[in-house]
Design a protein around this motif. Structure first.
Motif, mmCIF file in Angstrom:
data_model
loop_
_atom_site.group_PDB
_atom_site.id
_atom_site.type_symbol
_atom_site.label_atom_id
_atom_site.label_comp_id
_atom_site.label_asym_id
_atom_site.label_seq_id
_atom_site.Cartn_x
_atom_site.Cartn_y
_atom_site.Cartn_z
ATOM 1 N N ILE A 33 -13.762 -11.680 -39.716
ATOM 2 C CA ILE A 33 -12.392 -11.409 -40.176
ATOM 3 C C ILE A 33 -11.424 -11.002 -39.051
ATOM 4 N N PRO A 34 -11.791 -10.049 -38.182
ATOM 5 C CA PRO A 34 -10.825 -9.692 -37.133
ATOM 6 C C PRO A 34 -10.498 -10.875 -36.230
ATOM 7 N N PHE A 35 -11.447 -11.776 -36.146
ATOM 8 C CA PHE A 35 -11.327 -12.915 -35.264
ATOM 9 C C PHE A 35 -10.309 -13.932 -35.801
ATOM 10 N N LEU B 8 -16.488 -11.645 -28.833
ATOM 11 C CA LEU B 8 -17.732 -11.176 -29.447
ATOM 12 C C LEU B 8 -18.189 -12.035 -30.634
ATOM 13 N N PRO B 9 -17.297 -12.369 -31.574
ATOM 14 C CA PRO B 9 -17.758 -13.174 -32.720
ATOM 15 C C PRO B 9 -18.346 -14.524 -32.304
ATOM 16 N N LEU C 109 -26.083 -6.370 -33.385
ATOM 17 C CA LEU C 109 -25.260 -6.750 -34.533
ATOM 18 C C LEU C 109 -25.939 -7.876 -35.325
ATOM 19 N N ILE D 23 -13.709 -8.755 -24.651
ATOM 20 C CA ILE D 23 -14.836 -8.586 -25.579
ATOM 21 C C ILE D 23 -14.336 -8.719 -27.017
ATOM 22 N N THR D 24 -13.170 -8.112 -27.304
ATOM 23 C CA THR D 24 -12.597 -8.264 -28.640
ATOM 24 C C THR D 24 -12.391 -9.733 -28.964
ATOM 25 N N LEU E 124 -17.480 -9.692 -42.177
ATOM 26 C CA LEU E 124 -16.836 -8.561 -41.491
ATOM 27 C C LEU E 124 -16.707 -8.820 -39.987
ATOM 28 N N VAL E 125 -17.667 -9.542 -39.435
ATOM 29 C CA VAL E 125 -17.580 -9.861 -38.002
ATOM 30 C C VAL E 125 -16.474 -10.878 -37.739
#
Lengths: 261, 297
Positions: free
Chosen positions: B123-125, B178-179, B102, B174-175, B120-121
């Protein structure tokens, strides 16, 4: 640089993996059925119900009140702390001690942080009933971890500012108070705003500290979602989560804009 | 530092500096350092009959932490401690393995879109972890395609879900982390000196050798930060195992939470917390030795 296509594919797959949960929640928030995961038609209903659910409104109010008040306190304390660390010639040993104090809230696992707060409030309660679990204790807890993040952000701004303007102000006979008000604070403002934004998002995002310090009347949105996961999630919770997601994204984008200038 | 005209002696400077310093330091000392230290005292106390703290010196809490209970030795708590270490280790490892492609992918984008990919990496975080975790509960539920696929492949009993299970815990972890690895790693990869890679290729180094001798050492600073930022919080994580692990896959975080809630056994909870703190400090010490010149944030 040229990359093996496999790397690109892995990267995209990993990104998809990160977005899968949010996507599922967002899709289900428009689903007509109340139970189960099967798709049975599009509806805005759940978003409408959200705004007439007193429990959710109360939690939203608490969340923002908590974030706003704790950010306010933490920003003031953190900024002062950063100035003290960066602009005063502390002896080597004290400087080392202060650095440790600064990093401690960052590196302590949040569950230990929370447990320490539980113990502290337990002791304080013997002195004053102010420390019964509730919004007040939550604010105290949030400020404790926010200070470090504000101080670190402001400090990096202070470092990049250098001393030229300090010296210019001094050469022109500015008093210390005048210098702080008219030179230092305006120059620091982008750092302070960035730190405050970070602190605000951290507070909105926090679950563990809130979970351990909350009282029966101070439910916040993350706590509410956690509680409803235990009871069984409803599409309202999906709608709520999707809104929180969008709101956080907007907030962070806004802070990026503010700090870039 | 600011040597303003009216202040000449260090003593005067310190006095003014203290006004800036004290509020934050007193706050952190009072609400984090002293309470943290009092956990040590608490861990040697006893639990009273109604869950209150009785200040009799005892080592029993630590004995329990090592597995010595009322009915002799049982491996339960030791297992939880070791499992937490193991889960944190595996989580970190998988995050690192996923973060390299990544980070390189993002660094190879044209400068104009690079930061968009990076966003993008992250944002979910920004979404609350509780939300992301319960989303995985649904995604791994029995009637969702993933579980259906596993059922048809015969990996899973019909009508069974993929959670609660260790697998679900790893996915959730991991979710969550990961960031934390991708961000610092990316900052190292972006500054990579590619002439070293070219030199390695000119000298006919194999791909594997090129990676380990020309790329890996250069990304070490970012990697170290990422590993620390993942490993330490992963050990104390309690939301993910709580929602995705079920009662059979407890981690230290759950054990601590139980003591302060259901069991109301603060002294034992304090002992478990200190156990976790020791594991954390060992991790930090390793970090200090490996990555001296890396900023933590």
């Amino acid at each position: 640089m040229r990359l093996n296509p496999l790397i690109g594919i892995t990267a995209i797959a990993t990104l998809a993996f990160l977005y899968l949960p949010m996507l599922a929640v967002a899709v289900l928030s428009f689903n007509k059925t109340r139970y189960g995961l099967t798709w049975s038609g599009f509806t805005w209903d759940w978003y409408g119900r959200l705004f007439s659910n007193p429990e959710i409104l109360e939690a939203a109010r608490n969340t923002f009140l908590l974030a706003a008040l704790s950010t306010l306190v933490a920003t003031v304390l953190g900024t002062l702390f950063a100035i003290a660390l960066e602009r005063y010639p502390w002896p080597r040993k004290s400087q080392g001690f202060l650095e440790n104090i600064l990093y401690l809230p960052v590196v302590t696992p949040d569950i230990i942080f929370a447990v320490a707060l539980v113990v502290a409030f337990g002791a304080f309660r013997m002195v004053s009933s102010l420390f019964e679990p509730g919004l007040f204790t939550m604010i105290l807890g949030h400020v404790t971890f926010q200070i470090a993040f504000v101080a670190l952000t402001v400090r990096s701004r202070l470092k990049s500012l250098g001393h030229d303007l300090d010296e210019a102000a001094r050469d022109l006979y500015a008093s210390y108070g005048y210098y702080v008000r008219r030179v230092l604070l305006p120059l620091l403002m982008p750092g302070i705003v960035a730190g405050a934004m970070l602190a605000f998002t951290l507070s909105l995002d926090d679950f563990v500290i809130s979970f351990f310090t909350a009282g029966p009347t101070s439910q916040t949105l993350p706590l509410l979602i956690y509680a409803s996961v235990r009871r069984g999630v409803t599409p309202e919770i999906h709608a709520l989560s999707t809104l929180i997601f969008l709101l956080t994204v907007l907030l962070v984008l806004a802070s990026e804009r503010l700090t870039r200038r | 530092m600011v040597w303003f005209g009216e202040l000449t002696t260090p003593a005067q400077l310190y006095r003014r500096g203290l006004w800036f310093l004290l509020p934050a330091v007193v706050w952190i000392l009072g609400l984090l350092v002293i309470p943290g230290l009092s956990l040590v005292a608490l861990s040697f106390a006893e639990r009273g009959q109604y869950g209150e703290v009785v200040w009799n010196f005892t080592l029993e809490n630590y004995a329990r932490l090592l597995g010595f209970g009322l009915f002799g030795w049982s491996p339960d708590t030791v297992l939880i401690l070791l499992r937490s270490l193991w889960v944190a280790f595996v989580t970190t490892l998988i995050c690192v393995l996923l973060a390299y492609p990544l980070a390189f992918f993002i660094a190879s984008r044209p400068p104009r879109t690079r930061y968009l990919w990076l966003a993008l990496v992250i944002i979910p975080f920004w979404t609350n972890l509780v939300i992301r975790t319960y989303a995985w509960q649904m995604l791994l539920a029995p009637d969702f395609p993933f579980a259906k696929l596993a059922q048809t492949l015969g990996l899973l009993a019909p009508d069974a879900g993929l959670y609660p299970s260790p697998l679900a815990v790893y996915i959730g972890m991991i979710t969550a982390f990961l960031p934390f690895v991708v961000m610092p790693l990316f900052s190292s990869v972006e500054r990579l000196d590619w002439s070293l890679v070219e030199a390695a290729q000119d000298l006919y180094a194999s791909r594997v050798r090129t990676f380990f001798q020309a790329v890996w050492p250069q990304t070490l600073p970012g990697l170290t930060v990422g590993v620390i930022l993942t490993f330490i919080p992963a050990m104390g994580m309690f939301v993910v195992p709580d929602l995705l692990g079920g009662a059979k896959y407890l981690l230290v975080g759950n054990l601590i939470q139980q003591q302060f809630y259901a069991s109301r056994d603060w002294p034992y909870g304090a002992a478990v917390s200190l156990g976790l703190m020791v594991m954390t400090l060992v991790g930090l010490a390793l970090y200090r030795r490996r990555g001296k010149d890396v900023d933590l944030v």
